[in-house]
Design a protein around this motif. Sequence first.
Motif, PDB file in Angstrom:
ATOM      1  N   ILE A 152      -7.238   4.465  -5.485  1.00  0.00           N
ATOM      2  CA  ILE A 152      -7.051   3.460  -4.424  1.00  0.00           C
ATOM      3  C   ILE A 152      -8.263   2.533  -4.363  1.00  0.00           C
ATOM      4  O   ILE A 152      -8.131   1.304  -4.289  1.00  0.00           O
ATOM      5  CB  ILE A 152      -6.817   4.145  -3.071  1.00  0.00           C
ATOM      6  CG1 ILE A 152      -5.443   4.812  -3.043  1.00  0.00           C
ATOM      7  CG2 ILE A 152      -6.935   3.142  -1.928  1.00  0.00           C
ATOM      8  CD1 ILE A 152      -5.210   5.686  -1.826  1.00  0.00           C
ATOM      9  N   VAL A 153      -9.455   3.128  -4.399  1.00  0.00           N
ATOM     10  CA  VAL A 153     -10.678   2.317  -4.325  1.00  0.00           C
ATOM     11  C   VAL A 153     -10.778   1.388  -5.528  1.00  0.00           C
ATOM     12  O   VAL A 153     -11.137   0.203  -5.391  1.00  0.00           O
ATOM     13  CB  VAL A 153     -11.919   3.225  -4.224  1.00  0.00           C
ATOM     14  CG1 VAL A 153     -13.200   2.412  -4.389  1.00  0.00           C
ATOM     15  CG2 VAL A 153     -11.927   3.952  -2.888  1.00  0.00           C
ATOM     16  N   PHE A 211       0.833  -1.206   0.000  1.00  0.00           N
ATOM     17  CA  PHE A 211       0.000   0.000   0.000  1.00  0.00           C
ATOM     18  C   PHE A 211       0.867   1.256   0.000  1.00  0.00           C
ATOM     19  O   PHE A 211       0.572   2.230  -0.708  1.00  0.00           O
ATOM     20  CB  PHE A 211      -0.925  -0.006   1.216  1.00  0.00           C
ATOM     21  CG  PHE A 211      -1.877   1.151   1.267  1.00  0.00           C
ATOM     22  CD1 PHE A 211      -2.933   1.233   0.372  1.00  0.00           C
ATOM     23  CD2 PHE A 211      -1.719   2.167   2.193  1.00  0.00           C
ATOM     24  CE1 PHE A 211      -3.820   2.305   0.417  1.00  0.00           C
ATOM     25  CE2 PHE A 211      -2.592   3.237   2.239  1.00  0.00           C
ATOM     26  CZ  PHE A 211      -3.646   3.308   1.353  1.00  0.00           C
ATOM     27  N   ASP A 212       1.941   1.251   0.800  1.00  0.00           N
ATOM     28  CA  ASP A 212       2.870   2.383   0.793  1.00  0.00           C
ATOM     29  C   ASP A 212       3.448   2.603  -0.600  1.00  0.00           C
ATOM     30  O   ASP A 212       3.518   3.732  -1.097  1.00  0.00           O
ATOM     31  CB  ASP A 212       4.000   2.136   1.790  1.00  0.00           C
ATOM     32  CG  ASP A 212       3.562   2.295   3.234  1.00  0.00           C
ATOM     33  OD1 ASP A 212       2.529   2.957   3.470  1.00  0.00           O
ATOM     34  OD2 ASP A 212       4.237   1.754   4.125  1.00  0.00           O
ATOM     35  N   GLU A 272       3.003   5.895  -3.004  1.00  0.00           N
ATOM     36  CA  GLU A 272       4.159   6.598  -3.571  1.00  0.00           C
ATOM     37  C   GLU A 272       4.073   6.624  -5.096  1.00  0.00           C
ATOM     38  O   GLU A 272       4.406   7.628  -5.727  1.00  0.00           O
ATOM     39  CB  GLU A 272       5.453   5.915  -3.124  1.00  0.00           C
ATOM     40  CG  GLU A 272       5.722   6.037  -1.634  1.00  0.00           C
ATOM     41  CD  GLU A 272       6.835   5.107  -1.177  1.00  0.00           C
ATOM     42  OE1 GLU A 272       7.439   4.438  -2.048  1.00  0.00           O
ATOM     43  OE2 GLU A 272       7.086   5.034   0.036  1.00  0.00           O
ATOM     44  N   GLY A 273       3.611   5.535  -5.686  1.00  0.00           N
ATOM     45  CA  GLY A 273       3.460   5.474  -7.126  1.00  0.00           C
ATOM     46  C   GLY A 273       2.406   6.439  -7.634  1.00  0.00           C
ATOM     47  O   GLY A 273       2.527   6.996  -8.740  1.00  0.00           O
ATOM     48  N   LEU A 274       1.356   6.679  -6.826  1.00  0.00           N
ATOM     49  CA  LEU A 274       0.335   7.650  -7.224  1.00  0.00           C
ATOM     50  C   LEU A 274       0.940   9.039  -7.358  1.00  0.00           C
ATOM     51  O   LEU A 274       0.625   9.785  -8.296  1.00  0.00           O
ATOM     52  CB  LEU A 274      -0.802   7.671  -6.188  1.00  0.00           C
ATOM     53  CG  LEU A 274      -1.729   6.451  -6.146  1.00  0.00           C
ATOM     54  CD1 LEU A 274      -2.732   6.621  -5.024  1.00  0.00           C
ATOM     55  CD2 LEU A 274      -2.447   6.265  -7.474  1.00  0.00           C
ATOM     56  N   PHE A 331      -0.472  -3.778  -5.025  1.00  0.00           N
ATOM     57  CA  PHE A 331      -1.527  -3.556  -4.035  1.00  0.00           C
ATOM     58  C   PHE A 331      -2.775  -4.354  -4.366  1.00  0.00           C
ATOM     59  O   PHE A 331      -3.400  -4.954  -3.484  1.00  0.00           O
ATOM     60  CB  PHE A 331      -1.837  -2.066  -3.937  1.00  0.00           C
ATOM     61  CG  PHE A 331      -3.002  -1.740  -3.047  1.00  0.00           C
ATOM     62  CD1 PHE A 331      -2.986  -2.097  -1.705  1.00  0.00           C
ATOM     63  CD2 PHE A 331      -4.116  -1.092  -3.545  1.00  0.00           C
ATOM     64  CE1 PHE A 331      -4.069  -1.811  -0.877  1.00  0.00           C
ATOM     65  CE2 PHE A 331      -5.197  -0.803  -2.726  1.00  0.00           C
ATOM     66  CZ  PHE A 331      -5.170  -1.154  -1.389  1.00  0.00           C
ATOM     67  N   SER A 332      -3.167  -4.402  -5.641  1.00  0.00           N
ATOM     68  CA  SER A 332      -4.342  -5.191  -6.030  1.00  0.00           C
ATOM     69  C   SER A 332      -4.107  -6.678  -5.796  1.00  0.00           C
ATOM     70  O   SER A 332      -4.994  -7.397  -5.310  1.00  0.00           O
ATOM     71  CB  SER A 332      -4.678  -4.941  -7.504  1.00  0.00           C
ATOM     72  OG  SER A 332      -5.082  -3.612  -7.711  1.00  0.00           O
TER      73      SER A 332
END
Length: 834
Positions: free
Chosen positions: A259-260, A187-188, A192-194, A203-204
């Motif tokens: 994220i969602v 998730f971190d 950071e990638g966002l 993350f998925s």
Amino acid sequence: MKMESHDKHHILRPGALRECIRGLLRNRYLRIFILGAAMYMVCAVPFMIWHRGIFFYYGDYNVQQVPFYIMAHRAVRRGFLFWNPQVDLGGSMGGSFAFYLWGSPFFWMTIPFPEEAVPFLLPFLMALRCGTAQTLAYAWLRTQTRTHRAALLGAMLYAFSGFQACNIVFQHFHDVTAFFPLYLLSFDRFCEGLRERKILRGFSLMTAFMAVLNYYFFTGEAVFLALYYFVRHARFYERRRELGVRGALRCIGGELGRIVLSFLLGLWLAAGYLVQAADGLLGNTRISELLGGRDLLVYPEPTTPAAILKSFFLVPDLIAKSTLFGNDTVRNASLSAYLPGFSVTGAAAFCMTRGRGRDWRRRLLCLLLLMALIPAGNALFSALNQEYYARWFYLPVLLMAGMTAKALEENDTGALRKGLAVSAGGLLLIAFCAWLPVPEESRWSSFFAVKNEELFLVQLLVSVLSLFIPAWLVFSGRKTGRGSQESPPRQITRMELNLVMAGCVLCTAAVLGNGNRLIARSGGVKWRQQLLETRPELPETAGYVRVETGGADTNYEMVWGYPTIHCFASTVHPSIFRIFEGIGMVRTVESSYPFDRIGIRALLSLGYYIENGIVGSEDGYTASGGLPGFVRIASGRDEGTGGHNIYRNRYVIPMGFTFERCISEESYDAMKKDERADRLLVRDLILTREQIERFGGLLSEESAADIPADISLEDFFSECMKRAESACRSVTFSPSGFAAETAMLPQPNLVVFSVPYDRGFTAFVDGKRTEIERVAYGMIAVPVPEGEHRIEFRYLPAGLYPACAVSFLSALFLILPCLRRRGRREDGERNRRE
């Protein structure tokens, strides 16, 4: 060619393997993993030796973890991947075991081994979990610390925290705690990638994995990630200064949307599995009971807040064996946030050095503590369930472990000493509360508030001794003054790491020791002999019948391989809960029936009662006068009984039988659920009003006025014999479902099977598809013509194919962009070469 031959012989030379092993051991993560596994084995091996080679504990470990592993292992090896008739009255493997082990990689590691090895493998699997937890916690903490040893110290505190120790009785909890740090790390990286406009799919993938691992804990993890994002990654105040309020909100909203979507993509990826897990949730009474009213704000037991605070300072209580501030609310709550030795020393010191609200860890920990003290906040981590559980405390524990590592690394000795004083003061206050005398007749008695006093003294002694570890680190004289983030980090010595390691081992060993104190060594011998090494032999019986055991043999039938009506498991098929509700009983975590409920036993085809003749019970079969119509056919002293008395039902009704009469659900619901209503279950088939209209020609309806005021034992046995005459000659279960050969039916009728109704079943009578009816609140029945027939039920979880299609499309969505980028890179390299 000669060079290739030379290289081949070079690889196979005697010293090559040794060099390969040395190379692997130079890998830091592998060394940390081996260290964590070895630390747990140091704790467990003495108890394995004491119990002659097997790990024997207490409570749910003995009667759930071991039987569940053995039965699920057997089911996989025999191909029963979807429906298993030996989970209570029957149930889907995904629905029944998704909470316990079905998604655990550690369970699937047992499949290559023979069934007899499974109980002996469990402590080693637990060691692998501890090693995994320590390694992945280190990976996340290394992003928080400046030195390797500080991260390792925090990882040890997390992997061997009080939460981990008290939940050894629930080994499936450790699947989640082992992999959660990796989920947080993914998730971190995603956040950071966002910011860097990168598309990361880890993350998925981790979302899908954690949802498969354990859906219950996954709900709490989702809540935590939401809080974690807003506290750490949203950075609203920084963005407001740069972009203004509107720009900051727009930026955060865009990140939340991505994220969602990535979160949902992970859930869709796991859809093929989760649709099976839903079978253990929908209709479960424990899931449907939600908090409301004043219970959202105030705990019903006044000692609960004190028990929560105590859990930060003291080696944890055992599950179901509270000591100080114990009550019915917290006794099974897995309530512990204790860090071995350090307690709150490092977290308190960290909060003191970082100032008010300046550090995300400080803000997040305070928020989690506030939520823990308010029932509604605590319940958010378990979907607002009415039952109190603190099974999300591994989340603040990981946070506190990181804060402790940072505090030691920054080495503000003044703050560390204050933190140590807080931990010591908390222990002193706990000891004082335990000692407080109360008047008792003509004298004053101390330790009156403490239950299980011997266990409490062990907890207090180990907590006090362990406190010398942070005291050594604080007062060792290595550095004084005020540390900071800019000053060089303190280099934690190997000796200090060894001290922390000893404290972790001591904490876990103390909990294991307390657990073993509850059951004598002879109890372990009896458990091993009666559960694992012997199996009561039952005579051949025509038709399909079930057995029942008492409380001394809970879930033993799973290991023996007998279908049963007695089952201790939280997530059984929802139709079983409906049956219990319909007959006027409540099922929570166990299917058990009072001895006066002979009607439901007959309806469920109970053929044998197996009583433990070695481990007696005050409310057992013999003490209660037994069951009418049962006769003893074997004594515990006989060979082949494993110390069990075996009773046979002379009026057993094998599965797959018919009725002549029926009664509507409305009429039965209106009846008082007494002896008469119970015995009526084998006289009249309970149908809905719509079913009575459709099958009125097959069954004659009785109204409440038609039912006798009293159904005597003679009448009850007469009805049982009528049902038995119509029962199927054979019922056999297979990986695809089950099949039955009916008796000669004089006229068309509904053939009833005491199998939980499930939309995944498809019925065929003589090869022709037939509709399945839900009767008697939750059982299945099919209309069958007169004569002899073969009935076949095929099972496939409802919605499996559409869910698998969703999973497949989600996987394509993840893979195709990667393949496209790879193709572009290859095209670019080809163009450059040209």
